[in-house]
Motif scaffolding. Structure first.
Motif, PDB file in Angstrom:
ATOM      1  N   ASP A  80      11.384 -10.298  38.505  1.00  0.00           N
ATOM      2  CA  ASP A  80      10.012  -9.776  38.513  1.00  0.00           C
ATOM      3  C   ASP A  80       9.038 -10.811  37.954  1.00  0.00           C
ATOM      4  O   ASP A  80       7.948 -11.004  38.486  1.00  0.00           O
ATOM      5  N   ALA A  81       9.447 -11.446  36.857  1.00  0.00           N
ATOM      6  CA  ALA A  81       8.578 -12.435  36.225  1.00  0.00           C
ATOM      7  C   ALA A  81       8.361 -13.626  37.162  1.00  0.00           C
ATOM      8  O   ALA A  81       7.226 -14.070  37.366  1.00  0.00           O
ATOM      9  N   LEU A  82       9.440 -14.109  37.756  1.00  0.00           N
ATOM     10  CA  LEU A  82       9.324 -15.245  38.683  1.00  0.00           C
ATOM     11  C   LEU A  82       8.440 -14.884  39.871  1.00  0.00           C
ATOM     12  O   LEU A  82       7.614 -15.685  40.307  1.00  0.00           O
ATOM     13  N   ASP A  83       8.604 -13.668  40.384  1.00  0.00           N
ATOM     14  CA  ASP A  83       7.775 -13.226  41.512  1.00  0.00           C
ATOM     15  C   ASP A  83       6.296 -13.200  41.137  1.00  0.00           C
ATOM     16  O   ASP A  83       5.429 -13.377  41.987  1.00  0.00           O
ATOM     17  N   ALA A  84       6.021 -12.948  39.850  1.00  0.00           N
ATOM     18  CA  ALA A  84       4.629 -12.948  39.385  1.00  0.00           C
ATOM     19  C   ALA A  84       4.164 -14.367  39.048  1.00  0.00           C
ATOM     20  O   ALA A  84       3.033 -14.572  38.599  1.00  0.00           O
ATOM     21  N   GLY A  85       5.045 -15.349  39.249  1.00  0.00           N
ATOM     22  CA  GLY A  85       4.679 -16.745  39.000  1.00  0.00           C
ATOM     23  C   GLY A  85       4.858 -17.175  37.549  1.00  0.00           C
ATOM     24  O   GLY A  85       4.253 -18.135  37.102  1.00  0.00           O
ATOM     25  N   ILE A  86       5.704 -16.429  36.823  1.00  0.00           N
ATOM     26  CA  ILE A  86       5.942 -16.754  35.410  1.00  0.00           C
ATOM     27  C   ILE A  86       7.320 -17.401  35.270  1.00  0.00           C
ATOM     28  O   ILE A  86       8.335 -16.752  35.529  1.00  0.00           O
ATOM     29  N   ALA A  87       7.342 -18.678  34.889  1.00  0.00           N
ATOM     30  CA  ALA A  87       8.610 -19.388  34.742  1.00  0.00           C
ATOM     31  C   ALA A  87       8.837 -19.720  33.274  1.00  0.00           C
ATOM     32  O   ALA A  87       7.893 -20.063  32.561  1.00  0.00           O
ATOM     33  N   THR A  88      10.066 -19.605  32.827  1.00  0.00           N
ATOM     34  CA  THR A  88      10.385 -19.894  31.438  1.00  0.00           C
ATOM     35  C   THR A  88      11.351 -21.067  31.362  1.00  0.00           C
ATOM     36  O   THR A  88      12.349 -21.085  32.067  1.00  0.00           O
ATOM     37  N   VAL A  89      11.005 -22.039  30.540  1.00  0.00           N
ATOM     38  CA  VAL A  89      11.883 -23.187  30.323  1.00  0.00           C
ATOM     39  C   VAL A  89      12.468 -23.046  28.918  1.00  0.00           C
ATOM     40  O   VAL A  89      11.757 -23.212  27.931  1.00  0.00           O
ATOM     41  N   TYR A  90      13.735 -22.664  28.844  1.00  0.00           N
ATOM     42  CA  TYR A  90      14.371 -22.458  27.541  1.00  0.00           C
ATOM     43  C   TYR A  90      14.840 -23.791  26.985  1.00  0.00           C
ATOM     44  O   TYR A  90      14.990 -24.766  27.710  1.00  0.00           O
ATOM     45  N   GLN A  91      15.099 -23.771  25.661  1.00  0.00           N
ATOM     46  CA  GLN A  91      15.561 -25.009  25.038  1.00  0.00           C
ATOM     47  C   GLN A  91      16.887 -25.479  25.615  1.00  0.00           C
ATOM     48  O   GLN A  91      17.116 -26.666  25.786  1.00  0.00           O
ATOM     49  N   THR A  92      17.749 -24.513  25.893  1.00  0.00           N
ATOM     50  CA  THR A  92      18.997 -24.853  26.569  1.00  0.00           C
ATOM     51  C   THR A  92      18.653 -24.960  28.047  1.00  0.00           C
ATOM     52  O   THR A  92      18.694 -23.993  28.791  1.00  0.00           O
ATOM     53  N   LEU A  93      18.278 -26.148  28.461  1.00  0.00           N
ATOM     54  CA  LEU A  93      17.728 -26.347  29.800  1.00  0.00           C
ATOM     55  C   LEU A  93      18.781 -26.160  30.869  1.00  0.00           C
ATOM     56  O   LEU A  93      19.934 -26.497  30.671  1.00  0.00           O
ATOM     57  N   ALA A  94      18.345 -25.653  31.995  1.00  0.00           N
ATOM     58  CA  ALA A  94      19.244 -25.567  33.137  1.00  0.00           C
ATOM     59  C   ALA A  94      19.245 -26.904  33.872  1.00  0.00           C
ATOM     60  O   ALA A  94      18.844 -27.016  35.020  1.00  0.00           O
ATOM     61  N   ILE A  95      19.673 -27.936  33.149  1.00  0.00           N
ATOM     62  CA  ILE A  95      19.765 -29.273  33.750  1.00  0.00           C
ATOM     63  C   ILE A  95      21.235 -29.681  33.696  1.00  0.00           C
ATOM     64  O   ILE A  95      21.874 -29.574  32.650  1.00  0.00           O
ATOM     65  N   VAL A  96      21.752 -30.102  34.836  1.00  0.00           N
ATOM     66  CA  VAL A  96      23.170 -30.475  34.904  1.00  0.00           C
ATOM     67  C   VAL A  96      23.293 -31.992  34.796  1.00  0.00           C
ATOM     68  O   VAL A  96      22.811 -32.725  35.658  1.00  0.00           O
ATOM     69  N   ASP A  97      23.935 -32.428  33.710  1.00  0.00           N
ATOM     70  CA  ASP A  97      24.027 -33.865  33.424  1.00  0.00           C
ATOM     71  C   ASP A  97      24.628 -34.682  34.570  1.00  0.00           C
ATOM     72  O   ASP A  97      24.212 -35.796  34.825  1.00  0.00           O
ATOM     73  N   GLU A  98      25.638 -34.089  35.219  1.00  0.00           N
ATOM     74  CA  GLU A  98      26.391 -34.855  36.220  1.00  0.00           C
ATOM     75  C   GLU A  98      25.660 -34.980  37.548  1.00  0.00           C
ATOM     76  O   GLU A  98      26.075 -35.743  38.414  1.00  0.00           O
ATOM     77  N   LEU A  99      24.596 -34.228  37.713  1.00  0.00           N
ATOM     78  CA  LEU A  99      23.852 -34.300  38.977  1.00  0.00           C
ATOM     79  C   LEU A  99      22.651 -35.226  38.838  1.00  0.00           C
ATOM     80  O   LEU A  99      22.101 -35.383  37.750  1.00  0.00           O
ATOM     81  N   SER A 100      22.254 -35.786  39.989  1.00  0.00           N
ATOM     82  CA  SER A 100      21.101 -36.684  39.976  1.00  0.00           C
ATOM     83  C   SER A 100      19.834 -35.906  39.620  1.00  0.00           C
ATOM     84  O   SER A 100      19.811 -34.679  39.677  1.00  0.00           O
ATOM     85  N   VAL A 101      18.797 -36.641  39.307  1.00  0.00           N
ATOM     86  CA  VAL A 101      17.509 -36.023  38.959  1.00  0.00           C
ATOM     87  C   VAL A 101      17.015 -35.155  40.126  1.00  0.00           C
ATOM     88  O   VAL A 101      16.622 -34.009  39.944  1.00  0.00           O
ATOM     89  N   TRP A 102      17.085 -35.695  41.344  1.00  0.00           N
ATOM     90  CA  TRP A 102      16.546 -34.917  42.481  1.00  0.00           C
ATOM     91  C   TRP A 102      17.392 -33.688  42.764  1.00  0.00           C
ATOM     92  O   TRP A 102      16.860 -32.641  43.142  1.00  0.00           O
ATOM     93  N   ARG A 103      18.723 -33.792  42.562  1.00  0.00           N
ATOM     94  CA  ARG A 103      19.570 -32.592  42.771  1.00  0.00           C
ATOM     95  C   ARG A 103      19.203 -31.513  41.756  1.00  0.00           C
ATOM     96  O   ARG A 103      19.166 -30.332  42.062  1.00  0.00           O
ATOM     97  N   ASN A 104      18.934 -31.951  40.532  1.00  0.00           N
ATOM     98  CA  ASN A 104      18.506 -31.006  39.497  1.00  0.00           C
ATOM     99  C   ASN A 104      17.161 -30.380  39.848  1.00  0.00           C
ATOM    100  O   ASN A 104      16.955 -29.186  39.653  1.00  0.00           O
ATOM    101  N   PHE A 105      16.284 -31.193  40.351  1.00  0.00           N
ATOM    102  CA  PHE A 105      14.932 -30.716  40.689  1.00  0.00           C
ATOM    103  C   PHE A 105      15.014 -29.569  41.706  1.00  0.00           C
ATOM    104  O   PHE A 105      14.293 -28.578  41.613  1.00  0.00           O
ATOM    105  N   PHE A 106      15.922 -29.672  42.663  1.00  0.00           N
ATOM    106  CA  PHE A 106      16.041 -28.667  43.724  1.00  0.00           C
ATOM    107  C   PHE A 106      17.192 -27.686  43.497  1.00  0.00           C
ATOM    108  O   PHE A 106      17.523 -26.915  44.391  1.00  0.00           O
ATOM    109  N   LEU A 107      17.777 -27.733  42.289  1.00  0.00           N
ATOM    110  CA  LEU A 107      18.972 -26.919  42.016  1.00  0.00           C
ATOM    111  C   LEU A 107      18.731 -25.443  42.342  1.00  0.00           C
ATOM    112  O   LEU A 107      17.823 -24.812  41.813  1.00  0.00           O
TER     113      LEU A 107
END
Ligand code: ATP
Ligand code: MG
Length: 259
Positions: A80-107
């Motif tokens: 619901d929040a995402l549909d309203a355009g509200i995105a949350t970036v938590y401290q424990t980021l959803a960034i995967v170390d083993e993937l390239s920057v662009w793969r992470n960007f489009f994950l």
């Protein structure tokens, strides 16, 4: 001539939250405007994460009102929040170390062509363009995200949210684990996102970081909203004193001083 006041994207009116019998939020009023950075400050246990979880659709308030684009709304799930355009970036980021920057960007939101084939070149190009446009200096989007600095990782996560249409980006202590230089990377980016019209909600313990980018400041103490002020109404000194609990520090200073 006075500027017309923009319609807030999110408004909280008297929002409360209790966990069992415990009041984690005791009435918060907040307007989150496009093109502004709203800073939420407060000590441990003040209710900052609780407030974020309400905005992110993870918790529903126990009382009060939540309005989105001027209309009362219920965010029952992160979707619901995402549909309203509200995105949350938590401290424990959803960034995967083993993937390239662009793969992470489009994950999870990869561009695919016929038969589900990944459009690698296009994603690489878009990622690179977006980061450059937002003033981030990551020369090669093919490198693994594990090689990025802490600040750059935060920034990739924020850039991704903005690219995929977030109007409100909520950042939970994005500079807490970073040194001065890396904090600078994140703060510069917060300012850039804000200047593009994004509403940034910046949660932090650090009044200095808040004051560098903040347009509006709210301080929570044990679930109470102690202060809510636009930048024009408060100086960095005042903000720091409010945050530090000036009187408490003075008592502590007497207690700890020798002789
Ligand atoms: N799910 C829960 N159940 C019971 N109590 C909770 C729950 N979540 C938070 N609390 C309590 O509510 C209060 C506010 O917690 P919250 O996590 O919002 O604080 P915070 O400002 O984010 O603190 P910190 O700076 O340590 O992250 C705390 O006293 C916490 O123990
Ligand atoms: Mg917290």
């Amino acid at each position: 001539m006075t500027q017309p006041t923009p319609q807030p994207i999110i408004q909280l009116r008297g929002v409360t939250k209790s966990y069992g019998g415990f009041d984690a939020l005791r009435g918060v009023d907040l307007a989150i405007n496009p093109g502004e950075c709203t800073c939420v400050l407060g000590d441990n246990g003040a209710g900052k994460s609780t407030l974020i979880k309400i905005l992110a659709g993870l918790h529903t308030p126990s009382g009060g009102q939540l309005l989105i684009d001027g209309t009362e709304a219920t965010l029952s799930s992160p979707r619901d929040a995402l549909d309203a355009g509200i995105a949350t970036v938590y401290q424990t980021l959803a960034i995967v170390d083993e993937l390239s920057v662009w793969r992470n960007f489009f994950l999870g939101q990869e561009l695919t062509g016929a038969f589900g084939v990944l459009k690698r070149a296009e994603m690489r190009r878009i990622c690179s363009e977006q980061l450059t446009q937002m003033g981030i200096d990551i020369p090669d989007v093919e490198v693994e995200a594990g090689n990025l600095s802490g600040g750059q990782r935060q920034v990739v996560a924020i850039a991704r949210a903005v690219y995929f249409g977030a109007r409100v980006v909520i950042l939970d202590e994005p500079t807490a684990a970073l040194g001065v230089k890396q904090s600078g990377v994140v703060l510069r980016f917060i300012a850039a996102a804000r200047d593009r019209g994004v509403a940034v909600v910046f949660v932090t313990h650090n009044p200095h970081h808040a004051y560098l980018v903040g347009d509006h400041f709210t301080i929570l103490k044990l679930g109470r909203q102690e202060l809510d002020a636009p930048r024009s109404a408060i100086t960095l000194d005042e903000l720091t004193r409010e945050m530090a609990g000036g009187a408490e520090l003075e008592t502590l200073s007497h207690e700890l001083r020798r002789g």
